[in-house]
Design an enzyme around this catalytic site. Sequence first.
Site, PDB file in Angstrom:
ATOM      1  N   ASP A  61       0.216   4.388 -54.337  1.00 58.34           N
ATOM      2  CA  ASP A  61      -0.105   4.144 -53.062  1.00 58.34           C
ATOM      3  C   ASP A  61      -1.330   4.412 -52.580  1.00 58.34           C
ATOM      4  OD1 ASP A  61       2.935   4.977 -53.090  1.00 58.34           O
ATOM      5  OD2 ASP A  61       2.698   3.821 -51.266  1.00 58.34           O
ATOM      6  N   ASN A  74       2.090   8.415 -55.699  1.00 59.49           N
ATOM      7  CA  ASN A  74       3.160   7.338 -55.747  1.00 59.49           C
ATOM      8  C   ASN A  74       4.271   8.187 -55.031  1.00 59.49           C
ATOM      9  OD1 ASN A  74       4.140   4.681 -56.055  1.00 59.49           O
ATOM     10  ND2 ASN A  74       5.487   5.569 -57.861  1.00 59.49           N
ATOM     11  N   LYS A  75       5.735   7.311 -55.072  1.00 54.75           N
ATOM     12  CA  LYS A  75       6.963   8.053 -54.296  1.00 54.75           C
ATOM     13  C   LYS A  75       7.034   9.437 -54.931  1.00 54.75           C
ATOM     14  CE  LYS A  75       8.305   6.683 -51.428  1.00 54.75           C
ATOM     15  NZ  LYS A  75       8.338   7.159 -50.114  1.00 54.75           N
ATOM     16  N   ARG A 118       7.503  -1.913 -46.214  1.00 50.55           N
ATOM     17  CA  ARG A 118       6.842  -0.696 -46.885  1.00 50.55           C
ATOM     18  C   ARG A 118       6.429  -1.292 -48.464  1.00 50.55           C
ATOM     19  NH1 ARG A 118       9.408  -1.768 -50.784  1.00 50.55           N
ATOM     20  NH2 ARG A 118       8.644   0.241 -51.600  1.00 50.55           N
ATOM     21  N   GLY A 119       5.507  -0.110 -48.953  1.00 53.98           N
ATOM     22  CA  GLY A 119       4.833  -0.577 -50.087  1.00 53.98           C
ATOM     23  C   GLY A 119       3.400  -0.714 -49.646  1.00 53.98           C
TER      24      GLY A 119
HETATM   25  O1  MRU Z   1       7.653   4.863 -49.009  1.00 53.17           O
HETATM   26  P1  MRU Z   1       7.339   3.595 -49.687  1.00 53.17           P
HETATM   27  O2  MRU Z   1       8.605   2.566 -49.815  1.00 53.17           O
HETATM   28  O3  MRU Z   1       6.333   2.941 -48.746  1.00 53.17           O
HETATM   29  O4  MRU Z   1       6.603   3.911 -51.063  1.00 53.17           O
HETATM   30  C1  MRU Z   1       6.360   2.785 -51.686  1.00 53.17           C
HETATM   31  C2  MRU Z   1       5.890   3.301 -53.008  1.00 53.17           C
HETATM   32  O5  MRU Z   1       5.726   4.551 -53.213  1.00 53.17           O
HETATM   33  C3  MRU Z   1       5.513   2.277 -53.988  1.00 53.17           C
HETATM   34  O6  MRU Z   1       5.757   2.686 -55.351  1.00 53.17           O
HETATM   35  C4  MRU Z   1       3.939   2.053 -53.928  1.00 53.17           C
HETATM   36  O7  MRU Z   1       3.849   1.727 -52.536  1.00 53.17           O
HETATM   37  C5  MRU Z   1       3.260   0.960 -54.764  1.00 53.17           C
HETATM   38  S1  MRU Z   1       3.945  -0.735 -53.987  1.00 53.17           S
HETATM   39  C6  MRU Z   1       3.325  -1.729 -55.185  1.00 53.17           C
END
Ligand code: MRU
Length: 368
Positions: free
Chosen positions: A247, A257-258, A54-55
């Site tokens: 994201d 973002n998250k 993820r990320g």
């Molecule tokens: O749901 P996830 O764990 O994929 O969410 C990740 C995030 O929100 C990160 O902050 C984002 O992807 C940036 S990663 C460099």
Amino acid sequence: MKIQGEHYHTIWVDADDPRIIQVIDQRKLPFVFETFAMRSADDAFFAVKEMVVRGAPLIGVTAAYGMYLALRQLQNESWEEDLIGVADYLKSSRPTAVNLAFAVDEMLAFMLANKDDAELIAKVLAKAGELKQQEIEFGDKIGEYGLELIEEIYEKKGSTVNILTHCNAGWLACIDWGTATAPIYKAHLKGIPVHVWVDETRPRNQGARLTAYELGEQGVPHTVIPDNAGGHLMQHDMVDMVIVGSDRTTVTGDVANKIGTYLKALAAHDNNVPFYVALPSSTFDWDMNDGVKDIPIEQRAGDEVAEIEGWHDEQIKTVRLIPEKSSVANYGFDVTPARLVSGLISERGICKADKQSILKLYPEKINR
Ligand code: MRU
């Protein structure tokens, strides 16, 4: 970055068999270090959808290798058509991170442009490797530019720089260095005293599980906090700056973002705490202007909210948190409007979160 003293990337071609792509299984961290082997586009789809990886940057690179694995399996007459179908399939694994479409489109265009090449498979593997290497270099450069911001605060303050971050935008979300964590690692390696407030980041706890883990493995001082603590810490001058990842960021500077990031931006704005977003160019959506209106926000299974995972009796266990009769909603991301962002830290430098400043850093995107 290091795990138990050994250097790792989050994804690599199996040393013994180029038909296998290995990734770190992030569903089990920090309790168990295991790898997950991908042999097909289906495996890559599963790895993204079920968050083995993820990320945003890592999701993109994983999908790029997914296209390579698909090509290896599609050695038939109509492989081009099938490949376009696989591209759409991989892009449907998760909706918010724009890196997914960026990487898949790059791979598809390369494959179709070289379709008659006898060495196509080897060249496509190399192309996926280039996208991986590019993300490493992006993280490195983001680290260098972000380091300047930390140094400025350190020079003014003359003591530990306290940085708050949300979710995991570390090397585990990328390939190496990370985005939000890259300046922190650079400062730490340079001997600048830093301390990180790590939001636990409900419901999947990427902060408590992954960010705390990777900072710990690099020896960076940090404290895990409930998501709701950041505002209080800012009111009491215990946060010098916020750095988060993204994201998808629109060409106008709206940042997805998250879930929970927007609330941190509001608290930072109310307490005059600088709020920075670190992102590679692969995370910009050059065609989108209104992020709050147009960025697709993933909704995931309610179980992620209704239950919680932890380590007990030497194994990962899931327990229920809420009454059986209660319904839940699980929005994965939110959008911080550009007006609340102090600056964007990208591989080309730091800029204001507005269209003119962003396109000044990326002039080739003006008439795209
Ligand atoms: O749901 P996830 O764990 O994929 O969410 C990740 C995030 O929100 C990160 O902050 C984002 O992807 C940036 S990663 C460099």
